[in-house]
Design a protein around this motif. Structure first.
Motif, PDB file in Angstrom:
ATOM      1  N   ILE A 198       0.840  -1.193   0.000  1.00 53.47           N
ATOM      2  CA  ILE A 198       0.000   0.000   0.000  1.00 53.47           C
ATOM      3  C   ILE A 198       0.879   1.249   0.000  1.00 53.47           C
ATOM      4  O   ILE A 198       0.602   2.218  -0.714  1.00 53.47           O
ATOM      5  N   ALA A 199       1.969   1.189   0.765  1.00 55.13           N
ATOM      6  CA  ALA A 199       2.879   2.339   0.801  1.00 55.13           C
ATOM      7  C   ALA A 199       3.485   2.585  -0.581  1.00 55.13           C
ATOM      8  O   ALA A 199       3.557   3.727  -1.045  1.00 55.13           O
ATOM      9  N   ALA A 200       3.881   1.511  -1.236  1.00 57.52           N
ATOM     10  CA  ALA A 200       4.477   1.660  -2.567  1.00 57.52           C
ATOM     11  C   ALA A 200       3.469   2.287  -3.524  1.00 57.52           C
ATOM     12  O   ALA A 200       3.795   3.201  -4.294  1.00 57.52           O
ATOM     13  N   VAL A 201       2.220   1.810  -3.459  1.00 55.35           N
ATOM     14  CA  VAL A 201       1.189   2.358  -4.343  1.00 55.35           C
ATOM     15  C   VAL A 201       0.954   3.830  -4.010  1.00 55.35           C
ATOM     16  O   VAL A 201       0.825   4.668  -4.896  1.00 55.35           O
ATOM     17  N   ALA A 202       0.917   4.140  -2.704  1.00 57.78           N
ATOM     18  CA  ALA A 202       0.694   5.530  -2.291  1.00 57.78           C
ATOM     19  C   ALA A 202       1.751   6.439  -2.897  1.00 57.78           C
ATOM     20  O   ALA A 202       1.447   7.517  -3.421  1.00 57.78           O
ATOM     21  N   ILE A 203       2.991   5.990  -2.867  1.00 52.35           N
ATOM     22  CA  ILE A 203       4.059   6.847  -3.367  1.00 52.35           C
ATOM     23  C   ILE A 203       4.018   6.944  -4.891  1.00 52.35           C
ATOM     24  O   ILE A 203       4.240   8.006  -5.460  1.00 52.35           O
ATOM     25  N   TYR A 204       3.655   5.834  -5.524  1.00 53.45           N
ATOM     26  CA  TYR A 204       3.468   5.887  -6.975  1.00 53.45           C
ATOM     27  C   TYR A 204       2.427   6.949  -7.327  1.00 53.45           C
ATOM     28  O   TYR A 204       2.635   7.788  -8.204  1.00 53.45           O
ATOM     29  N   VAL A 205       1.297   6.926  -6.609  1.00 56.64           N
ATOM     30  CA  VAL A 205       0.226   7.887  -6.881  1.00 56.64           C
ATOM     31  C   VAL A 205       0.722   9.315  -6.649  1.00 56.64           C
ATOM     32  O   VAL A 205       0.494  10.217  -7.460  1.00 56.64           O
ATOM     33  N   PHE A 206       1.437   9.492  -5.557  1.00 57.99           N
ATOM     34  CA  PHE A 206       1.937  10.830  -5.244  1.00 57.99           C
ATOM     35  C   PHE A 206       2.858  11.333  -6.363  1.00 57.99           C
ATOM     36  O   PHE A 206       2.749  12.474  -6.800  1.00 57.99           O
ATOM     37  N   ILE A 207       3.741  10.464  -6.823  1.00 59.70           N
ATOM     38  CA  ILE A 207       4.677  10.882  -7.874  1.00 59.70           C
ATOM     39  C   ILE A 207       3.924  11.257  -9.149  1.00 59.70           C
ATOM     40  O   ILE A 207       4.207  12.275  -9.779  1.00 59.70           O
ATOM     41  N   VAL A 208       2.940  10.447  -9.517  1.00 56.90           N
ATOM     42  CA  VAL A 208       2.157  10.762 -10.719  1.00 56.90           C
ATOM     43  C   VAL A 208       1.505  12.135 -10.577  1.00 56.90           C
ATOM     44  O   VAL A 208       1.574  12.977 -11.470  1.00 56.90           O
ATOM     45  N   ALA A 209       0.880  12.366  -9.416  1.00 57.67           N
ATOM     46  CA  ALA A 209       0.188  13.637  -9.202  1.00 57.67           C
ATOM     47  C   ALA A 209       1.173  14.800  -9.187  1.00 57.67           C
ATOM     48  O   ALA A 209       0.899  15.873  -9.723  1.00 57.67           O
ATOM     49  N   TRP A 210       2.303  14.575  -8.597  1.00 56.70           N
ATOM     50  CA  TRP A 210       3.290  15.641  -8.449  1.00 56.70           C
ATOM     51  C   TRP A 210       3.839  16.098  -9.795  1.00 56.70           C
ATOM     52  O   TRP A 210       4.070  17.270 -10.020  1.00 56.70           O
ATOM     53  N   LEU A 212      12.174   8.926 -13.565  1.00 56.25           N
ATOM     54  CA  LEU A 212      11.462   9.398 -12.382  1.00 56.25           C
ATOM     55  C   LEU A 212      11.241  10.902 -12.364  1.00 56.25           C
ATOM     56  O   LEU A 212      10.311  11.396 -11.761  1.00 56.25           O
ATOM     57  N   VAL A 213      12.162  11.601 -12.999  1.00 56.21           N
ATOM     58  CA  VAL A 213      12.122  13.044 -12.898  1.00 56.21           C
ATOM     59  C   VAL A 213      10.951  13.619 -13.683  1.00 56.21           C
ATOM     60  O   VAL A 213      10.667  13.157 -14.778  1.00 56.21           O
ATOM     61  N   PRO A 214      10.249  14.595 -13.115  1.00 51.20           N
ATOM     62  CA  PRO A 214       9.131  15.192 -13.837  1.00 51.20           C
ATOM     63  C   PRO A 214       9.542  15.650 -15.228  1.00 51.20           C
ATOM     64  O   PRO A 214      10.616  16.239 -15.389  1.00 51.20           O
ATOM     65  N   THR A 215       8.711  15.362 -16.212  1.00 50.94           N
ATOM     66  CA  THR A 215       9.026  15.732 -17.590  1.00 50.94           C
ATOM     67  C   THR A 215       9.320  17.221 -17.722  1.00 50.94           C
ATOM     68  O   THR A 215      10.189  17.614 -18.495  1.00 50.94           O
ATOM     69  N   VAL A 216       8.589  18.016 -16.962  1.00 47.07           N
ATOM     70  CA  VAL A 216       8.799  19.457 -17.049  1.00 47.07           C
ATOM     71  C   VAL A 216      10.241  19.798 -16.697  1.00 47.07           C
ATOM     72  O   VAL A 216      10.892  20.584 -17.389  1.00 47.07           O
ATOM     73  N   VAL A 217      10.736  19.186 -15.639  1.00 48.85           N
ATOM     74  CA  VAL A 217      12.111  19.450 -15.216  1.00 48.85           C
ATOM     75  C   VAL A 217      13.084  19.005 -16.305  1.00 48.85           C
ATOM     76  O   VAL A 217      13.989  19.749 -16.688  1.00 48.85           O
ATOM     77  N   ALA A 218      12.867  17.785 -16.808  1.00 45.37           N
ATOM     78  CA  ALA A 218      13.752  17.275 -17.853  1.00 45.37           C
ATOM     79  C   ALA A 218      13.760  18.220 -19.053  1.00 45.37           C
ATOM     80  O   ALA A 218      14.820  18.565 -19.582  1.00 45.37           O
ATOM     81  N   ALA A 219      12.578  18.656 -19.468  1.00 49.68           N
ATOM     82  CA  ALA A 219      12.486  19.527 -20.638  1.00 49.68           C
ATOM     83  C   ALA A 219      13.231  20.834 -20.388  1.00 49.68           C
ATOM     84  O   ALA A 219      13.938  21.336 -21.268  1.00 49.68           O
ATOM     85  N   LEU A 220      13.097  21.379 -19.191  1.00 48.40           N
ATOM     86  CA  LEU A 220      13.768  22.649 -18.903  1.00 48.40           C
ATOM     87  C   LEU A 220      15.281  22.495 -18.859  1.00 48.40           C
ATOM     88  O   LEU A 220      16.012  23.343 -19.391  1.00 48.40           O
ATOM     89  N   ILE A 221      15.750  21.403 -18.232  1.00 46.83           N
ATOM     90  CA  ILE A 221      17.202  21.198 -18.185  1.00 46.83           C
ATOM     91  C   ILE A 221      17.759  21.132 -19.604  1.00 46.83           C
ATOM     92  O   ILE A 221      18.758  21.761 -19.938  1.00 46.83           O
ATOM     93  N   TRP A 222      17.077  20.342 -20.434  1.00 44.93           N
ATOM     94  CA  TRP A 222      17.576  20.194 -21.801  1.00 44.93           C
ATOM     95  C   TRP A 222      17.490  21.493 -22.582  1.00 44.93           C
ATOM     96  O   TRP A 222      18.344  21.794 -23.403  1.00 44.93           O
ATOM     97  N   ARG A 223      16.465  22.273 -22.329  1.00 44.67           N
ATOM     98  CA  ARG A 223      16.372  23.548 -23.031  1.00 44.67           C
ATOM     99  C   ARG A 223      17.563  24.431 -22.676  1.00 44.67           C
ATOM    100  O   ARG A 223      18.115  25.125 -23.523  1.00 44.67           O
TER     101      ARG A 223
END
Lengths: 282, 297
Positions: free
Chosen positions: A201-213, B115-126
Motif C-alpha cells: 500500500i505504501a508503494a502504491v501511495a508513493i506511486y500515486v503521489f509521484i504521478v500527481a506531483w 522518475l524526474v518530472p518531464t517538465v524538469v527534464a524539458a527545462l534542463i535540456w532547453r
C-alpha cells in the motif's frame, strides 16, 4: 582448454558491459549534475563562454530569488495538497476495489479487470477536452478537486492491479477463520488483509503521489489562475523579463525533483520489503 | 448458505462501486464525449452547446496545412523515438543482465531520468541546448564536430531532432527495465543448448533471446508507441511546436486549436485522428507478432 576460452569470453563480456554502463550512466546523469551546478552559480557564471563547470563560490541566491520573488512556494504547497489529496482518494478507492477483485466472486468481475487495463492505454489528450468541459460544467474548474479527481482516476487502474497482487498473496484461510469468529467482511479486510499488505500500500501511495506531483497537461488546463498553479505549471511559466532566468529556473527544478527523489528512496525500500515478504511467505 | 452468497455479492458491489463510478465518469464519459465532439462545431468560449455538423471537421482537416505538417511530424517523431529507445534500451538491458560488480547500483541510477518530472527534464535540456551559453554547443565545438554554434531549438532543421533526443533520453530507462524483465525470463537451458550447438553471441541473440522475448517486445513497443503519439509536455515545453510548426505534433496542435482558437470540435477531430493512428499501430504490432510466430513454427 575450452573452458578457459569460455571464461575469458565471460570476463571480456563483463568488462564491456561495465564500460558501456559507465558511459550510459554518464549521459543519463549529466543533465542533473548540470542542473544542480547551474542552480548554485551566480548569473556571471551562468551567462558566460566557455561554460564554468563548478561555481567558484556556491551561492544560494537563485533559491532566494525563487522563494522571495516568485509564487513558487505557493505552487509548491498547491502541489503538496493535490498530491496528498490524490493519494488519499486513490488509495481508498483502490483498496476496496482491489479487495473485491481479489476475494469476492461476482458477475462482471473479469470485465471490470480487463476494462481497467484498457483504460491504461486511452490517451490523455483525447480525454482532456471533454474533461475540461465537464469540470467547467460542474463548477470545479480551477479547484484542487478537479485535479485530485482527475489524477486519482488516472492512477486507479495501476493501483488496483498492484494492490490486487498484494492481496492475492495473503492466504484466505485466516480471513475465513476470522469470519467464523464473527467478523464482517469489512472487519476481516481491515484486520487481516490490510496489515500484511502495508508495504504494498505504501508503494502504491508513493506511486500515486509521484504521478500527481509531476503531471503537467491536466494541471495546465484545469487550473486557470496564478494562485492555483501547481509546481510543474509554475516551473514552465518561470521566465525572465529580458532573458530566461536559468539560475532560478534550475533552482526551482531542483526543489521540484526533491520530493520525488525522497519518495523514491522510500518506494525502493518498501518494494524490496514487499518482495522479500512475498518470498518468506511463498 | 444461499443468503450468505447474496450478502457476499452485495458487499462486492458496494466495495467496487466507487472504482466503477470514478472510471466511468472520468474515463468512459470523456472518451465517448470526445468522439461526439469531433462531429460538432463548438467554440466553447462563445457557444452555448456543441452543434452537430457531421464529418465537417474531418473533411476540413484534409485541407488544413498545419494539420498535415503536424501529422507528418507526429509520425516521424514517434517512429524515431520508439525505435531509438528500443535499440538503446535493449543495449542497456543486455549490459545490466551481465553480472558485474556494482550492477544494482547502476540499475538504480539509470532509472533517474524516468522518475524526474518531464517538465524538469524539458527545462534542463532547453538550458543545455541554449544557443549562446548552452553546454551542448560547447561540447560539440570543443570536440570539433561543430564549427559554429547551432540554435538547436530555434532552427527548423534541428528542432525536431533535438526534441527526439530528449524523449529518447527520458524513455530509455523504462524500456530497459521492461526488456530486462523479459531477458531474465528467458530460460538458461536454451542458452546452454545454443552454446553446445556452437552459436556465437550474435546467433545466440538472434535465435534464442529475440524469439523468447517476442511477447514482451511487442507489449513494450505498443505501449511506447501509444505513449509517444500522445506525448505533449516535452514538445510543448521545449519548442511549443515551433519554430514555424517544425515540431508541431498532433497533441500540441489539438491543444492550441482548443485553447487558443477555442475550437473544440476541430481539436476533438484532431485527437480523433490520433486515436485512429493508435488503433492502427496496435493492430499492426499484433499482426507482426502473430505472423512472425507462425513463420518460426
Amino acid at each position: 582448454m575450452g573452458s578457459s576460452v569460455i571464461m575469458r569470453e565471460e570476463r571480456r563480456k563483463r568488462w564491456i558491459a561495465f564500460l558501456v554502463m559507465l558511459l550510459v550512466l554518464l549521459i543519463m546523469l549529466f543533465p542533473f549534475a548540470w542542473m544542480i551546478s547551474t542552480s548554485i552559480k551566480t548569473s556571471q557564471e551562468i551567462y558566460v563562454r566557455p561554460p564554468v563547470w563548478m561555481p567558484k563560490s556556491p551561492t544560494f541566491e537563485n533559491y532566494q530569488h525563487v522563494f522571495n520573488s516568485t509564487q513558487f512556494p505557493r505552487h509548491f504547497l498547491n502541489s503538496a495538497i493535490v498530491g496528498i489529496g490524490t493519494t488519499c482518494v486513490a488509495l481508498c478507492i483502490a483498496i476496496t476495489s482491489a479487495y473485491s477483485l481479489s476475494r469476492l466472486r461476482f458477475r462482471g468481475r473479469q470485465i471490470y479487470g480487463v476494462w481497467l487495463l484498457y483504460t491504461q492505454v486511452l490517451p490523455h489528450v483525447f480525454m482532456l477536452l471533454p474533461l475540461f468541459l465537464l469540470m467547467s460544467r460542474l463548477g470545479l474548474l480551477n479547484s484542487y478537486w478537479s485535479l485530485i479527481i482527475t489524477y486519482s482516476t488516472i492512477c486507479l487502474p495501476f493501483s488496483i492491479w498492484m494492490l490486487k497482487g498484494y492481496f492475492d498473496t495473503t492466504p484466505p484461510d485466516l480471513e475465513d477463520a476470522a469470519r467464523i469468529d464473527g467478523c464482517t467482511r469489512i472487519q476481516a479486510m481491515w484486520r487481516i488483509v490490510i496489515p500484511p499488505s502495508i508495504p504494498g500500500i505504501a508503494a502504491v501511495a508513493i506511486y500515486v503521489f509521484i504521478v500527481a506531483w509531476q503531471e503537467f497537461l491536466f494541471a495546465l488546463t484545469l487550473t486557470r489562475t496564478e494562485s492555483m498553479r501547481t509546481v510543474t505549471v509554475s516551473l514552465s511559466m518561470l521566465r525572465g523579463d529580458i532573458r530566461v532566468l536559468w539560475g532560478p529556473i534550475m533552482a526551482a527544478s531542483v526543489l521540484t525533483v526533491l520530493p520525488v527523489a525522497i519518495a523514491f528512496v522510500f518506494v525502493s525500500k518498501s518494494l524490496v520489503q514487499g518482495l522479500t515478504m512475498g518470498a518468506v511467505k511463498g | 448458505m444461499k443468503h450468505r452468497d447474496i450478502q457476499e455479492r452485495k458487499t462486492a458491489y458496494v466495495l467496487i462501486l466507487p472504482g466503477i463510478i470514478a472510471t466511468s465518469l472520468l474515463i468512459l464519459y470523456p472518451f465517448g464525449s470526445a468522439i461526439y465532439l469531433g462531429f460538432t462545431e463548438y467554440s466553447w468560449a462563445f457557444d452555448e452547446s456543441p452543434r452537430f455538423v457531421g464529418l465537417q471537421n474531418y473533411t476540413r482537416l484534409l485541407f488544413d496545412r498545419v494539420f498535415g505538417v503536424a501529422l507528418q511530424n507526429s509520425l516521424v517523431y514517434t517512429f524515431f523515438v520508439v525505435i531509438l529507445q528500443f535499440v538503446f534500451g535493449f543495449g542497456v538491458a543486455l549490459c545490466v543482465n551481465v553480472s558485474f560488480p556494482g550492477r544494482n547500483f547502476f540499475r538504480g541510477l539509470t532509472l533517474i531520468p524516468w522518475l524526474v518530472p518531464t517538465v524538469v527534464a524539458a527545462l534542463i535540456w532547453r538550458w543545455m541546448y541554449s544557443f549562446e551559453f548552452g553546454i551542448i554547443n560547447h561540447f560539440l565545438s570543443t570536440a570539433g564536430i561543430l564549427r559554429a554554434a547551432v540554435d538547436w531549438l530555434g532552427n527548423r532543421r534541428t528542432a525536431l531532432l533535438a526534441v527526439i533526443v530528449v524523449d529518447v533520453w527520458k524513455a530509455i530507462p523504462f524500456m530497459a527495465v521492461m526488456l530486462l524483465a523479459g531477458l531474465q525470463s528467458v530460460s538458461r537451458e536454451l542458452y546452454d543448448v545454443a552454446k553446445i550447438d556452437g552459436c556465437n553471441i550474435y546467433q545466440e541473440f538472434r535465435y534464442v533471446t529475440l524469439p523468447s522475448m517476442k511477447g514482451i517486445i511487442v507489449t513494450a513497443l505498443i505501449l511506447r508507441t501509444i505513449w509517444t503519439l500522445n506525448r505533449f509536455d516535452v514538445i510543448y515545453l521545449m519548442t511549443a511546436g515551433g519554430p514555424a510548426n517544425a515540431t508541431q505534433i498532433l497533441p500540441t496542435y489539438a491543444y492550441v486549436v482548443a485553447f487558443s482558437s477555442f475550437n473544440m470540435g476541430k481539436a476533438a477531430a484532431i485527437t480523433g485522428v490520433l486515436m485512429v493512428l493508435m488503433t492502427i499501430a496496435t493492430i499492426g504490432y499484433f499482426r507482426i507478432a502473430h505472423r512472425s510466430k507462425s513463420v518460426s513454427l
